[in-house]
Write a protein that holds these residues in place. Structure first.
Motif, short mmCIF file in Angstrom:
data_model
loop_
_atom_site.label_atom_id
_atom_site.label_comp_id
_atom_site.label_asym_id
_atom_site.label_seq_id
_atom_site.Cartn_x
_atom_site.Cartn_y
_atom_site.Cartn_z
N CYS A 1 0.89 -1.14 0.00
CA CYS A 1 0.00 0.00 0.00
C CYS A 1 0.92 1.19 0.00
O CYS A 1 1.64 1.41 0.97
N VAL B 1 0.94 4.14 0.54
CA VAL B 1 0.66 5.32 1.35
C VAL B 1 0.42 6.51 0.44
O VAL B 1 0.83 7.62 0.72
N CYS C 1 -5.38 -0.98 -2.73
CA CYS C 1 -4.64 0.24 -2.41
C CYS C 1 -5.44 1.45 -2.89
O CYS C 1 -5.49 2.48 -2.22
N VAL D 1 8.55 6.10 -2.01
CA VAL D 1 7.37 5.52 -2.64
C VAL D 1 7.29 5.93 -4.10
O VAL D 1 7.24 5.09 -4.99
N GLU E 1 2.53 10.38 1.68
CA GLU E 1 2.53 10.61 3.11
C GLU E 1 3.90 10.35 3.73
O GLU E 1 4.33 11.05 4.64
N ILE E 2 4.58 9.35 3.19
CA ILE E 2 5.86 9.02 3.79
C ILE E 2 6.88 10.12 3.50
O ILE E 2 7.79 10.37 4.30
N TRP F 1 -6.01 -0.21 7.88
CA TRP F 1 -6.47 0.46 6.66
C TRP F 1 -5.81 -0.10 5.41
O TRP F 1 -6.01 0.41 4.30
N CYS F 2 -4.97 -1.11 5.57
CA CYS F 2 -4.18 -1.62 4.45
C CYS F 2 -4.73 -2.97 4.03
O CYS F 2 -4.64 -3.95 4.77
N PRO G 1 -3.85 -5.03 1.47
CA PRO G 1 -2.88 -6.11 1.25
C PRO G 1 -2.50 -6.83 2.55
O PRO G 1 -2.16 -8.01 2.54
N TYR H 1 1.16 0.21 12.05
CA TYR H 1 1.74 1.43 11.49
C TYR H 1 0.66 2.48 11.24
O TYR H 1 -0.29 2.24 10.49
N LYS H 2 0.79 3.64 11.88
CA LYS H 2 -0.12 4.77 11.66
C LYS H 2 -1.58 4.34 11.70
O LYS H 2 -2.33 4.58 10.76
N THR I 1 8.78 1.39 3.10
CA THR I 1 8.28 2.24 2.03
C THR I 1 6.76 2.15 1.95
O THR I 1 6.13 2.84 1.15
N GLY I 2 6.17 1.29 2.73
CA GLY I 2 4.73 1.12 2.72
C GLY I 2 4.40 -0.05 3.62
O GLY I 2 5.27 -0.58 4.30
N VAL I 3 3.15 -0.43 3.64
CA VAL I 3 2.76 -1.60 4.41
C VAL I 3 2.05 -2.57 3.48
O VAL I 3 1.41 -2.13 2.53
#
Lengths: 191, 177
Positions: free
Chosen positions: A5, A7, A42, A82, A94-95, B77-78, B80, B103-104, B139-141
């Protein structure tokens, strides 16, 4: 990378590009299905980009203008992890926002530019910097081709010098050449 | 004869060039240009302290590691994360310690997420502002880290775990002391 995802990378289209796709796709149908599902999810998640319960007072610039200027200069050097072709200065992800906050904090805490860079490189690797450091490994990578060309030139020059000059004809050979030219003049290559 | 041989020699660079073009064409068409940073692999977990989801007391991330441990960064909220959830359940059932890092995410939503899907985590730490995420270099979740008993990160996987990825991580975890 794969089906993270992301972000959110600004808009939905780029989020879809960022996500899964080829790498997973190469592994067969299941991977593709998973990748598509993840991409779709996503996108679905994208409209709610702010899961943080209390959105921090968004993006307060550093109080001192000199610090803000230094922080902004650093932002331009740092890759958004990202949206990998954008700097964190221009990225909406966001990151990237989080990274900007970290950089501002460190600048405000009196860290040098080098220390801030080292902090990020330790966590994300050198790829997070748009301008690679002049490290021994990078120097080898960039300079070896020139060394190879120089080496090749040296080899060619060395060979040219190494060729023994042709010995002049001795009297007997000169005489033979002369008679050949006289008796068979039309055998010469006239083009 | 010699002329034929030397002509052959002149063709060799061309052949090499053609081979390289083919190689690059194939490899770059298959290659995913995104880079997944894994600077933490081979280094100890960052020394960060986070509140637990249950109880809320602050705990060093390193102390959550007991023997080979998987640290999974996730969020309610993720989606995946939901996709990979069955793999985490299987991993924890096969005896690997799995630690979650929310995370967040709002703790209430994290709890609801785990209640709905089942909770594969030995413990869940809460990273509301995403600072631990930056310390880990995410870099993401989701992302999953394999940490050995000494707290050194041994492997990292970005994106949802497929059965193959989970199998690889399980094998790696079992090979660790």
């Amino acid at each position: 990378m794969s089906a993270l995802c992301p972000v959110s990378c600004g808009d939905g289209a780029s989020a879809a590009e960022m996500s899964p796709g080829f790498k997973l796709g190469a592994r067969g149908g299941r991977g593709v299905a998973l990748a598509l599902l993840a991409a779709a999810s996503c996108l679905a998640a994208a409209p709610a980009p702010s899961p943080a319960p209390t959105p921090a007072p968004a993006e307060a610039p550093a109080s001192a203008p000199a610090q803000e200027a230094r922080a902004r200069a650093l932002f331009k050097e740092i890759r958004c992890v990202v949206c990998q072709n954008e700097s964190i200065d221009s990225s909406q992800a966001e990151i990237a926002e989080d990274l900007r906050r970290v950089v501002r904090e460190q600048v405000a805490a009196g860290r040098s530019d080098g220390e801030v860079r080292a902090f990020l490189v330790a966590r994300y690797g050198e790829f997070v910097m748009f301008r690679p450091a002049f490290s021994p490994g990078n120097a080898a990578l960039w300079l070896t081709p020139f060394l190879v060309v120089l080496g090749g030139l040296a080899l060619v020059v060395g060979r040219e010098r190494g060729v023994a000059p042709v010995a002049p004809l001795n009297a007997e050979e000169a005489e033979r050449l002369r008679t050949l030219n006289e008796t068979e003049p039309f055998n010469r290559n006239v083009t | 004869m010699t002329r034929a041989v030397s002509r052959l020699w002149t063709l060799i660079p061309l052949a090499v060039l053609a081979a390289l073009v083919g190689l690059f064409a194939i490899s770059s068409l298959r290659r995913q240009p995104d880079i997944s940073p894994d600077a933490l692999v081979g280094r100890p977990l960052p020394g960060i302290t986070l509140p637990t989801l249950v109880g809320g007391e602050a705990v060093p991330l390193r102390s959550a590691v007991e023997g080979p441990t998987l640290v999974n960064v996730f969020a309610s909220w993720c989606t995946p994360c939901e996709v990979e959830h069955p793999e985490l359940v299987k991993l924890s059932q096969s005896g690997v310690r799995v630690v979650g890092l929310a995370y967040k995410d709002d703790p209430a939503k994290t709890t609801a997420f785990l209640n709905r899907l089942s909770d594969p985590f030995a413990t869940v730490l809460v990273d509301r502002e995403g600072r631990a995420g930056i310390e880990l270099g995410i870099t993401g979740v989701p992302e999953t880290y394999l940490v050995d008993g000494a707290g050194v990160v041994r492997a990292k996987h970005a994106g949802p775990l497929t059965p193959e990825h989970a199998g690889t991580l399980l094998a790696q975890a079992r090979s660790l002391p």
